[in-house]
Design a protein around this motif. Structure first.
Motif, short mmCIF file in Angstrom:
data_model
loop_
_atom_site.label_atom_id
_atom_site.label_comp_id
_atom_site.label_asym_id
_atom_site.label_seq_id
_atom_site.Cartn_x
_atom_site.Cartn_y
_atom_site.Cartn_z
N LEU A 1 -47.21 -3.23 -9.21
CA LEU A 1 -48.28 -3.91 -8.48
C LEU A 1 -47.76 -5.13 -7.74
CD1 LEU A 1 -51.36 -3.67 -10.88
CD2 LEU A 1 -51.00 -2.52 -8.70
N THR A 2 -46.74 -5.80 -8.27
CA THR A 2 -46.15 -6.93 -7.55
C THR A 2 -45.56 -6.46 -6.23
OG1 THR A 2 -45.68 -8.26 -9.52
CG2 THR A 2 -44.26 -8.61 -7.61
N LYS A 3 -44.88 -5.33 -6.25
CA LYS A 3 -44.32 -4.77 -5.02
C LYS A 3 -45.43 -4.38 -4.05
CE LYS A 3 -40.08 -2.96 -7.15
NZ LYS A 3 -39.31 -1.73 -7.48
N GLN B 1 -38.89 -23.37 4.58
CA GLN B 1 -38.83 -22.10 3.85
C GLN B 1 -38.70 -22.32 2.35
OE1 GLN B 1 -35.70 -20.39 6.77
NE2 GLN B 1 -36.66 -18.59 5.84
N ASN B 2 -38.02 -23.38 1.97
CA ASN B 2 -37.84 -23.67 0.54
C ASN B 2 -39.08 -24.29 -0.08
OD1 ASN B 2 -35.19 -22.71 0.55
ND2 ASN B 2 -34.33 -24.72 1.07
N ARG B 3 -39.92 -24.93 0.72
CA ARG B 3 -41.12 -25.58 0.22
C ARG B 3 -42.24 -24.54 0.18
NH1 ARG B 3 -39.44 -29.44 4.27
NH2 ARG B 3 -41.23 -28.83 5.55
N ARG B 4 -42.38 -23.88 -0.95
CA ARG B 4 -43.24 -22.70 -0.98
C ARG B 4 -43.81 -22.47 -2.36
NH1 ARG B 4 -38.15 -21.37 -2.29
NH2 ARG B 4 -37.73 -19.54 -3.57
N THR B 5 -44.83 -21.60 -2.41
CA THR B 5 -45.26 -20.98 -3.66
C THR B 5 -45.21 -19.48 -3.47
OG1 THR B 5 -47.61 -20.98 -3.05
CG2 THR B 5 -46.80 -22.88 -4.32
N VAL B 6 -45.00 -18.77 -4.56
CA VAL B 6 -44.96 -17.31 -4.55
C VAL B 6 -45.94 -16.80 -5.60
CG1 VAL B 6 -43.54 -15.25 -4.81
CG2 VAL B 6 -42.54 -17.35 -3.86
N THR B 7 -46.84 -15.90 -5.20
CA THR B 7 -47.83 -15.31 -6.10
C THR B 7 -47.36 -13.93 -6.53
OG1 THR B 7 -49.58 -16.48 -4.90
CG2 THR B 7 -50.27 -14.73 -6.41
N GLU B 8 -47.34 -13.68 -7.83
CA GLU B 8 -46.89 -12.39 -8.34
C GLU B 8 -47.79 -11.93 -9.47
OE1 GLU B 8 -42.84 -12.49 -9.58
OE2 GLU B 8 -42.04 -12.92 -7.59
N VAL B 9 -47.80 -10.61 -9.71
CA VAL B 9 -48.51 -10.05 -10.84
C VAL B 9 -47.75 -10.39 -12.11
CG1 VAL B 9 -49.25 -7.90 -11.97
CG2 VAL B 9 -49.48 -8.17 -9.48
N SER B 10 -48.47 -10.86 -13.13
CA SER B 10 -47.79 -11.23 -14.39
C SER B 10 -48.13 -10.30 -15.55
CB SER B 10 -48.14 -12.68 -14.78
OG SER B 10 -49.53 -12.81 -15.00
#
Length: 222
Positions: free
Chosen positions: A59-61, A164-173
């Motif tokens: 689901l993350t993909k 580009q480095n100043r970011r958040t990443v949302t992923e399924v946990s």
């Protein structure tokens, strides 16, 4: 009888939805979850139903393929600009499709500043994203903002400020524990609605012509 594991039951639901989706296209059911050659999607569905493949990874993909999973920030800021908010609205719409799934937001910074300061800044950014998604109707119980990598995982290795480095990443946990949604009838309603909306109605005159020609009548032809 041994009680089914949540991951196994969710895999069955997901596979059922993909099978129905396959009724309205010429693609293999589950193709959205697998970009390989023909047969890979079927193998992926089988592995998910048997619990052999991590559903969270799949689901993350899917999440990253469907919507942008990253938002960026101004220097030394955890404020969400208009572009970030639009990305997060799309994330929220996607997240609402899977009420059994939990998500985690990872915060990052560029390489300017101390480790301690950047770790705290990364966490504030993750918390800002979670607060925005919650305001879009996502249950806070499904969102985590406990992870901040600070400046330890840059996309671009430079000591200068870098967006580009100043970011958040949302992923399924993972899956919600003891989710009341699993196989409770609501999924059946959603799947049936999508099945009906994807069906093609045959015009009445076409049906009449087929009947008059003997098409579909039992005992006619070889």
């Amino acid at each position: 009888m041994q009680r089914e594991r949540p991951a196994l039951r969710f895999g069955l639901i997901l596979a059922a939805a993909l099978v129905l989706a396959g009724c309205t296209s010429d693609r293999e059911a589950g193709a959205d979850y697998e970009g390989g050659g023909f047969g890979n999607a079927t193998m992926n569905n089988t592995l998910m139903m048997s619990g052999e493949r991590n559903i969270a990874i799949s689901l993350t993909k899917k999440f990253a393929a469907d919507v942008q999973n990253t938002v960026n920030f101004a220097f030394n800021s955890a404020a969400l600009d208009g572009q970030a908010q639009e990305i997060l609205r799309r994330q929220a719409d996607w997240i609402k499709q899977f009420p059994e799934v939990r998500f985690r937001v990872y915060g990052h910074t560029d390489l300017v500043g101390s480790d301690a300061y950047n770790k705290a800044l990364g966490l504030r950014r993750a918390q800002a994203v979670v607060a925005f998604l919650t305001a879009q109707g996502i249950s806070r119980a499904r969102l985590e903002a406990v992870v901040s990598f600070g400046k330890t995982q840059p996309l671009v290795y430079t000591q200068a400020p870098n967006e580009q480095n100043r970011r958040t990443v949302t992923e399924v946990s993972g899956l919600m524990a003891r989710s009341p949604q699993l196989l409770n009838g609501k999924y059946a309603e959603v799947i049936f609605r999508e099945y009906v909306s994807g069906a093609t109605q045959i015009p009445t005159n076409q049906v009449s012509n087929q009947n008059s020609a003997g098409v579909g009548m039992s005992g006619s032809g070889n």
